[in-house]
Design a protein around this motif. Structure first.
Motif, short mmCIF file in Angstrom:
data_model
loop_
_atom_site.label_atom_id
_atom_site.label_comp_id
_atom_site.label_asym_id
_atom_site.label_seq_id
_atom_site.Cartn_x
_atom_site.Cartn_y
_atom_site.Cartn_z
N SER A 22 40.63 48.30 33.66
CA SER A 22 40.20 49.32 34.63
C SER A 22 40.36 48.86 36.06
N VAL A 23 40.39 47.55 36.29
CA VAL A 23 40.62 47.02 37.63
C VAL A 23 42.02 46.44 37.65
N ARG A 24 42.92 47.14 38.28
CA ARG A 24 44.33 46.75 38.26
C ARG A 24 44.78 46.28 39.64
N PRO A 25 45.96 45.64 39.71
CA PRO A 25 46.49 45.23 41.01
C PRO A 25 46.62 46.45 41.92
N PRO A 26 46.38 46.29 43.23
CA PRO A 26 46.12 45.00 43.90
C PRO A 26 44.65 44.56 43.86
N TRP A 27 43.73 45.45 43.43
CA TRP A 27 42.32 45.10 43.49
C TRP A 27 41.95 43.99 42.52
N ARG A 28 42.64 43.95 41.39
CA ARG A 28 42.38 42.84 40.47
C ARG A 28 42.76 41.50 41.09
N ASN A 29 43.85 41.50 41.86
CA ASN A 29 44.25 40.27 42.54
C ASN A 29 43.21 39.86 43.58
N VAL A 30 42.63 40.85 44.25
CA VAL A 30 41.56 40.55 45.22
C VAL A 30 40.35 39.97 44.51
N ALA A 31 40.00 40.55 43.36
CA ALA A 31 38.86 40.05 42.60
C ALA A 31 39.10 38.63 42.11
N LEU A 32 40.31 38.35 41.65
CA LEU A 32 40.63 37.00 41.18
C LEU A 32 40.59 35.99 42.32
N ALA A 33 41.09 36.40 43.49
CA ALA A 33 41.07 35.50 44.64
C ALA A 33 39.64 35.21 45.08
N THR A 34 38.80 36.23 45.05
CA THR A 34 37.39 36.04 45.41
C THR A 34 36.69 35.15 44.39
N ASP A 35 36.97 35.39 43.12
CA ASP A 35 36.40 34.58 42.05
C ASP A 35 36.78 33.10 42.21
#
Length: 228
Positions: free
Chosen positions: A56-69
């Motif tokens: 449900s969380v796909r790029p680019p927002w998933r990439n932002v979440a992974l970077a924050t994580d």
């Protein structure tokens, strides 16, 4: 402003308000821990918030979440701590260095100790989730930086408290969103991690100031005795 008051890491104008906030935050951590002890499913509050699925969380927002994580992972966290400590050393704030290291370690250590005590899990019995260590870490670091900035800028009670809480809210919300978006934590795990940092950092800052003041007084007494 005296040399001693200029070097404190918990500005006197913020002590009462942050002390009250820390006490309230500690209460929230305990209450949530009791409510969700031994649970392995989202609670009522968690269900109010959309629970992301694996896709449900796909790029680019998933990439932002992974970077924050990543900022809460060992390498990312160490990099942030080293950068903050370096800044404190450049500003010749040795007491601030102690707060950065002690505050972050105590905050993360508290979440590590609480997880097996609460026993809440996500995605299997081996994944202890309450409270969120990633959220606690980034919130703690933001709180430390905001406290130091507030003291250095000489902010009053209202402005200083607002800065500290705003920094904690932004950092906690960013990391909390990433943890929920990636399915690593329930929303209440994130709240527990955020409140853990709010409880630990002001108390640690107060202790650092007390210990530093005690050492300064002891050294001053020793110097006076030598001159006699």
């Amino acid at each position: 402003m005296t040399g001693r008051s200029a070097s404190v890491v918990l500005p006197p104008s913020l002590r009462v308000w942050l002390g009250l906030i820390a006490a309230l935050a500690a209460l929230v951590v305990v209450v949530l821990g009791v409510l969700y002890a031994g649970h392995s499913e989202p609670g009522t509050v968690d269900r109010w918030i959309i629970q992301p699925t694996a896709d449900s969380v796909r790029p680019p927002w998933r990439n932002v979440a992974l970077a924050t994580d990543f900022l809460g992972e060992p390498v990312g966290a160490a990099t942030l701590v080293v950068a903050t400590v370096t800044g404190c050393l450049l500003l010749r704030r040795r007491r601030a260095v102690v707060l950065v290291v002690a505050g972050v370690c105590l905050t993360v250590g508290t979440t590590t100790l609480l997880k097996p005590l609460v026993g809440r899990t996500i995605h299997g019995d081996d994944n202890l989730s309450y409270p969120s260590g990633h959220t606690a870490f980034l919130t703690a670091l933001a709180l430390v930086v905001a406290l130091l900035a507030s003291g250095r800028l000489g902010l009053g009670r209202t402005a200083g408290t607002s800065l500290v809480l705003a920094a904690a809210l932004v950092a906690g919300a960013a990391m909390g969103w990433a943890q929920v978006a990636l399915g690593a934590h329930y929303p209440t795990d994130v709240l527990g991690g955020w409140c853990t940092a709010l409880a630990v950092i002001p108390a640690t800052a107060w202790l650092v100031d007390r210990m530093a003041g005690w050492l300064v007084d002891r050294m001053a007494d020793a110097g006076r005795r030598e001159r006699r």
